[in-house]
Design a protein around this motif. Structure first.
Motif, PDB file in Angstrom:
ATOM      1  N   SER A  87      40.602  61.738  25.554  1.00 48.32           N
ATOM      2  CA  SER A  87      39.964  61.604  26.858  1.00 48.32           C
ATOM      3  C   SER A  87      38.790  60.644  26.735  1.00 48.32           C
ATOM      4  CB  SER A  87      39.490  62.968  27.370  1.00 48.32           C
ATOM      5  OG  SER A  87      38.638  63.581  26.451  1.00 48.32           O
ATOM      6  N   ASN A 136      44.031  66.940  25.220  1.00 48.01           N
ATOM      7  CA  ASN A 136      44.052  65.492  25.066  1.00 48.01           C
ATOM      8  C   ASN A 136      42.788  65.059  24.343  1.00 48.01           C
ATOM      9  OD1 ASN A 136      44.124  62.739  25.271  1.00 48.01           O
ATOM     10  ND2 ASN A 136      44.188  62.676  27.517  1.00 48.01           N
ATOM     11  N   ASP A 139      37.821  64.719  33.201  1.00 50.15           N
ATOM     12  CA  ASP A 139      37.079  65.287  32.076  1.00 50.15           C
ATOM     13  C   ASP A 139      36.029  66.254  32.588  1.00 50.15           C
ATOM     14  OD1 ASP A 139      38.122  64.102  29.658  1.00 50.15           O
ATOM     15  OD2 ASP A 139      37.353  62.190  30.385  1.00 50.15           O
ATOM     16  N   ASN A 144      41.319  67.246  31.073  1.00 46.76           N
ATOM     17  CA  ASN A 144      41.924  66.926  29.779  1.00 46.76           C
ATOM     18  C   ASN A 144      41.685  68.039  28.766  1.00 46.76           C
ATOM     19  OD1 ASN A 144      43.110  64.230  30.070  1.00 46.76           O
ATOM     20  ND2 ASN A 144      41.026  63.550  30.475  1.00 46.76           N
ATOM     21  N   LYS A 146      44.163  63.312  35.986  1.00 43.16           N
ATOM     22  CA  LYS A 146      43.462  63.751  34.775  1.00 43.16           C
ATOM     23  C   LYS A 146      41.966  63.536  34.964  1.00 43.16           C
ATOM     24  CE  LYS A 146      47.173  62.553  31.511  1.00 43.16           C
ATOM     25  NZ  LYS A 146      47.527  61.704  30.358  1.00 43.16           N
ATOM     26  N   GLU A 194      43.185  57.767  36.298  1.00 44.23           N
ATOM     27  CA  GLU A 194      44.379  58.251  35.603  1.00 44.23           C
ATOM     28  C   GLU A 194      45.119  59.206  36.524  1.00 44.23           C
ATOM     29  OE1 GLU A 194      44.034  59.036  31.179  1.00 44.23           O
ATOM     30  OE2 GLU A 194      41.952  59.288  31.774  1.00 44.23           O
ATOM     31  N   TYR A 204      47.961  69.581  31.067  1.00 37.42           N
ATOM     32  CA  TYR A 204      48.483  68.563  31.982  1.00 37.42           C
ATOM     33  C   TYR A 204      50.008  68.555  32.034  1.00 37.42           C
ATOM     34  CZ  TYR A 204      49.039  64.071  34.348  1.00 37.42           C
ATOM     35  OH  TYR A 204      49.392  63.087  35.232  1.00 37.42           O
TER      36      TYR A 204
END
Length: 564
Positions: free
Chosen positions: A487, A484, A406, A380, A404, A148, A385
């Motif tokens: 994710s 987000n 995690d 995320n 992006k 991503e 972001y």
């Protein structure tokens, strides 16, 4: 209520640059050295000058390499050489050596050192000479790797093709080294074909890559030589298959004292926003990472001028050590925060503000007149972001790839698995521990080289980068980001609509997908290196396996996977 950014309070570029010059004065800032101690004390003195509280220099034992003997004579000629970091190591600590008594050895040339190159060679007791090829580097190639990612390049500057190389991730090295080691070689000489015409490449320690290949330590002694030296040796090997000479190397792997520096500015909440970079450097280290440390100090000075009642969160500023010593100091810094009951809710990490350079057709380096392109990782879970992108656009920080990612599950996970969006920066440990990060890093070719000096700094970039991060910190403290919630979990799937953009792990979880791979690339799924690539897209593995995954093979595999 959001606190407005007070731009006039932010340090000027000249002052920030002066700090970079100060940090560059010692020639290096190696972990455990006197120069490293001076660096830590300098940063602490700046924290004190800015009025930070709870200023600490925390000492951590860390194994670091010192090399006091490194020389090479082959066929009567001396060759300038440089020790391979992480090599010539047979245990966790100790002094390891080769050729110190002047004993002669046989040298053989193995080309790029692939399995095919060495399979019929008897390398027992010999020192091998091998070509070291790096992968080419561009923002497009990096974007293709990440799962991503988004590119901010409004003027299309990154579309221009430049001769640049990725000196950070595996190319032919360390696989040629491991192949030679398994074939019984007693030493390794790498020719730096895609680099400056000298041997001074302070490589990443790839011991972790050797583990799946049953190489607990990189025991084989290794040194690097220049392209010119390599050409001389290749000419010699065309006349004689075996040359004689002496390789001398003594490597001291022992515990030394790493020093993490930190200071705080209290706010209206005990929750902590951390701003950090690393202060250790193996050479002068102006860009890596005098630039990051100086930006961190600029942010410390800025926030020290903001009244406590206007600081919504406690701010912590830190300079970590052990970037070149397996990050043990970083891990201990994080564990100390936990044991102290300090809650880090975000890490803002700044690294590598440096000029862009490239090679011409003859490998002469030149400056392009631009800063190097940037990669910005954003967890995320930070919810920042869109805000990060907005601030980069506001301050004209183009040529930026936003990625992006995690957060991880904690530092003490026993099973390591590389993922496409893994944070490859000094923020890695923080993100792995579950602390959301915003981390900026750039891939300059010279940051592992002695030429990383203050003249590499694009001074006009110092204020925009710092101001962008100041505003990101203010937004984070005000809680204006949006996490987000979508994710992705890191798990296998039987959906193959992405073809060769599926991960290796996803493909190996399906028997029919494995059959397709073996049809076009026999033996690939059984390659012992595959364990290191589980989180990578199949197409991203191609540079590491040579012709097995050429364009035609990838296209055929892609077509059949998508038909599953």
């Amino acid at each position: 209520m959001k606190i407005k950014f007070k731009e006039k309070l932010f340090p000027k570029k000249e002052e920030i640059f002066s700090w970079i010059c100060d940090l560059s004065q010692w020639g290096h800032r190696k972990t455990g050295s006197e120069e490293g101690r001076k660096s830590a004390e300098y940063i602490a003195s700046k924290f004190n000058e800015f009025g930070l509280e709870d200023i600490k220099i925390e000492e951590v034992p860390a194994v670091f390499l010192n090399t006091d003997i490194c020389s090479l004579n082959i066929d009567g000629d001396d060759f300038e050489c440089f020790a391979g970091n992480g090599t010539n190591r047979k245990a966790e600590t100790g002094i390891f050596e080769i050729g110190i008594d002047g004993s002669e050895a046989e040298f053989v040339y193995i080309g790029e050192g692939s399995e095919e190159d060495v399979k019929d060679l008897d390398l027992t007791g010999k020192i091998v000479v091998s070509d070291m090829r790096f992968q080419k580097m561009s923002a497009d190639m990096r974007m293709d790797i990440f799962e991503e990612a988004e590119l901010f390049d409004p003027e299309g500057k990154l579309k221009k093709t430049l001769k640049k190389y990725n000196i950070f991730t595996p190319g032919t090295w360390p696989f040629n080294y491991i192949n030679a080691s398994k074939a019984g070689a007693k030493g390794f000489i790498g020719i730096l074909d895609d680099y400056y015409d000298d041997p001074y490449w302070y490589n990443e320690d790839y011991t972790d890559i050797g583990l799946p290949l049953e190489t607990e330590y990189m025991a084989l002694p290794a040194v690097w030589i220049s392209r010119s030296s390599g050409n001389i040796l290749r000419d010699k090997f065309r006349k004689k298959e075996v040359l004689k000479g002496v390789m001398k190397l003594r490597s001291d792997y022992n515990y030394r004292t790493a020093r993490n520096v930190s200071g705080k500015l209290p706010g209206q909440s005990d929750e902590i926003i951390l701003v950090h970079s690393h202060h250790d450097a193996v050479f002068t280290g102006a860009v890596q990472d005098g630039s990051g440390i100086s930006e961190m100090m600029a942010l410390a000075k800025y926030f020290s001028q903001i009244p406590e009642e206007e600081r919504k969160k406690t701010m912590m500023f830190a300079a970590t050590d052990t970037h070149y010593a397996n990050y043990v100091g970083h891990e201990e810094f994080i564990r100390t925060r936990h044991s102290n009951g300090e809650k880090l809710i975000l890490d803002l990490c700044i690294e590598h503000i440096g000029k862009e350079t490239a090679f011409d057709e003859n490998y002469n380096e030149y400056e392009t007149g631009e800063p190097e392109f940037r990669i910005v990782y954003v967890s995320n879970q930070s919810g920042l972001y869109d805000i990060v992108k907005e601030k980069y656009v506001k301050y004209g920080l183009d040529k930026t790839l936003f990625v992006k990612t995690d957060v991880g599950r904690g530092l003490d996970q026993e099973e390591y698995e590389f993922s496409e969006n893994e944070v490859i920066s000094d923020a890695y440990c923080f993100n792995e521990d579950g602390i959301p990060i915003v981390s900026m890093v750039s891939p300059q070719m010279y940051i592992y080289h002695p030429s990383d000096k203050p003249d590499r700094i694009p001074i006009d970039q110092l204020e925009p980068v710092g101001k962008a991060f100041a505003e990101i910190a203010l937004e984070a403290a005000a809680g204006t980001g949006k996490v987000n919630q979508n994710s992705k979990e890191k798990k296998g799937t039987e959906e193959f609509s992405k073809g060769i953009s599926n991960t290796v792990k996803e493909i190996l979880s399906n028997e029919e997908a494995v059959r397709i791979i073996e049809k076009y690339a026999p033996g690939l799924t059984k390659d012992p290196r595959i364990d290191m690539a589980m989180g990578m897209k199949l197409k991203s593995v191609a540079p590491f396996v040579g012709s097995k995954l050429n364009r035609e093979v990838l296209a055929a595999i892609d077509k059949e996977l998508k038909e599953l």
